[in-house]
Design a protein around this motif. Sequence first.
Motif, PDB file in Angstrom:
ATOM      1  N   ALA A 156      -5.211   5.179   5.955  1.00  0.00           N
ATOM      2  CA  ALA A 156      -6.694   5.116   5.871  1.00  0.00           C
ATOM      3  C   ALA A 156      -6.980   3.859   6.184  1.00  0.00           C
ATOM      4  O   ALA A 156      -8.142   3.959   5.751  1.00  0.00           O
ATOM      5  CB  ALA A 156      -6.839   5.880   4.501  1.00  0.00           C
ATOM      6  N   TYR A 157      -6.229   2.266   5.972  1.00  0.00           N
ATOM      7  CA  TYR A 157      -6.501   1.304   5.908  1.00  0.00           C
ATOM      8  C   TYR A 157      -7.673   0.859   7.163  1.00  0.00           C
ATOM      9  O   TYR A 157      -7.247   1.003   8.314  1.00  0.00           O
ATOM     10  CB  TYR A 157      -5.214   0.489   5.452  1.00  0.00           C
ATOM     11  CG  TYR A 157      -5.580  -1.198   5.561  1.00  0.00           C
ATOM     12  CD1 TYR A 157      -5.684  -1.358   4.837  1.00  0.00           C
ATOM     13  CD2 TYR A 157      -5.950  -2.325   6.759  1.00  0.00           C
ATOM     14  CE1 TYR A 157      -5.954  -3.151   4.368  1.00  0.00           C
ATOM     15  CE2 TYR A 157      -6.076  -3.198   6.522  1.00  0.00           C
ATOM     16  CZ  TYR A 157      -6.504  -3.936   5.258  1.00  0.00           C
ATOM     17  OH  TYR A 157      -6.615  -5.214   5.254  1.00  0.00           O
ATOM     18  N   LEU A 196       0.919  -1.199   0.255  1.00  0.00           N
ATOM     19  CA  LEU A 196      -0.457  -0.227  -0.151  1.00  0.00           C
ATOM     20  C   LEU A 196       1.323   0.996   0.038  1.00  0.00           C
ATOM     21  O   LEU A 196       1.856   1.276   0.540  1.00  0.00           O
ATOM     22  CB  LEU A 196      -0.761   0.240   1.505  1.00  0.00           C
ATOM     23  CG  LEU A 196      -1.482  -1.254   1.370  1.00  0.00           C
ATOM     24  CD1 LEU A 196      -2.562  -0.557   3.023  1.00  0.00           C
ATOM     25  CD2 LEU A 196      -2.893  -1.303   0.116  1.00  0.00           C
ATOM     26  N   GLN A 197       0.319   2.225  -0.848  1.00  0.00           N
ATOM     27  CA  GLN A 197       0.987   3.710  -0.365  1.00  0.00           C
ATOM     28  C   GLN A 197       0.276   4.101   0.750  1.00  0.00           C
ATOM     29  O   GLN A 197       0.084   3.763   1.742  1.00  0.00           O
ATOM     30  CB  GLN A 197       0.131   4.669  -1.542  1.00  0.00           C
ATOM     31  CG  GLN A 197       0.649   4.187  -2.901  1.00  0.00           C
ATOM     32  CD  GLN A 197       2.341   3.817  -3.508  1.00  0.00           C
ATOM     33  OE1 GLN A 197       2.875   4.615  -2.987  1.00  0.00           O
ATOM     34  NE2 GLN A 197       2.440   2.903  -4.477  1.00  0.00           N
ATOM     35  N   SER A 235      -8.481   3.712  11.568  1.00  0.00           N
ATOM     36  CA  SER A 235      -8.156   3.394  10.893  1.00  0.00           C
ATOM     37  C   SER A 235      -6.746   3.257  11.129  1.00  0.00           C
ATOM     38  O   SER A 235      -6.351   3.164  12.817  1.00  0.00           O
ATOM     39  CB  SER A 235      -8.021   4.586   9.996  1.00  0.00           C
ATOM     40  OG  SER A 235      -7.330   5.109  10.442  1.00  0.00           O
ATOM     41  N   ALA A 241      -0.766   7.350   1.679  1.00  0.00           N
ATOM     42  CA  ALA A 241      -1.886   7.309   1.768  1.00  0.00           C
ATOM     43  C   ALA A 241      -3.038   6.584   2.470  1.00  0.00           C
ATOM     44  O   ALA A 241      -4.312   6.318   3.101  1.00  0.00           O
ATOM     45  CB  ALA A 241      -2.378   8.678   1.012  1.00  0.00           C
ATOM     46  N   GLU A 242      -2.971   5.627   1.647  1.00  0.00           N
ATOM     47  CA  GLU A 242      -3.740   3.988   1.614  1.00  0.00           C
ATOM     48  C   GLU A 242      -3.697   3.380   2.593  1.00  0.00           C
ATOM     49  O   GLU A 242      -4.362   2.789   3.178  1.00  0.00           O
ATOM     50  CB  GLU A 242      -3.501   2.979   0.594  1.00  0.00           C
ATOM     51  CG  GLU A 242      -3.937   3.496  -1.351  1.00  0.00           C
ATOM     52  CD  GLU A 242      -3.939   2.620  -2.549  1.00  0.00           C
ATOM     53  OE1 GLU A 242      -4.489   1.936  -2.629  1.00  0.00           O
ATOM     54  OE2 GLU A 242      -2.340   2.372  -2.247  1.00  0.00           O
ATOM     55  N   LEU A 243      -2.011   3.412   3.032  1.00  0.00           N
ATOM     56  CA  LEU A 243      -1.281   2.416   4.789  1.00  0.00           C
ATOM     57  C   LEU A 243      -2.543   3.328   5.511  1.00  0.00           C
ATOM     58  O   LEU A 243      -2.895   2.519   6.764  1.00  0.00           O
ATOM     59  CB  LEU A 243      -0.803   2.293   4.678  1.00  0.00           C
ATOM     60  CG  LEU A 243      -0.378   1.711   5.892  1.00  0.00           C
ATOM     61  CD1 LEU A 243       0.674  -0.055   5.972  1.00  0.00           C
ATOM     62  CD2 LEU A 243       1.768   2.129   6.055  1.00  0.00           C
TER      63      LEU A 243
END
Length: 149
Positions: A61-62, A54-55, A87, A57-59
């Motif tokens: 927000a996960y 994951l990038q 998150s 930002a994705e990490l």
Amino acid sequence: MKHQIPDEIISTAELIPMIDRPAAKDFGARLDLWAAALERHAGPLSALYRLEYLQRAELRAYRRDNTPLAVAFADESLRRAGLAGDSLGDIMDFFGLSEGAAHRLLCDCHYNGAMTGARLAASLRRRAWWSRRRAAFVSGFRGLLARAA
């Protein structure tokens, strides 16, 4: 390498203050609360899926249901202590976890489909123990520097 006596080292050392970070002992206490919540959780948990891909930002927000993140946020004592959400970014900030530490603790690649609350709680308690040891060391070292000054 130049030999120096402690007074010379102290007089030339550059001290960098830690700003806007809770004391390490707070992280240990918080990790203990999370471990207790995980031990109370009945049933299996879902590990986080492929965090290493994951990038950033994705990490951050996960989130997923039935994960250690959801268990932490469902715990009232952790929410009262300031846990803002479920998150991964909220968890990392609140418990003082780096991306690497979050990966080692929570990613599915370390569990082979067998994540349990008890197993993760044991890992969190070890991390809390080390957090306390590190805080004691830093406190002792600062005391040594203060006496030498």
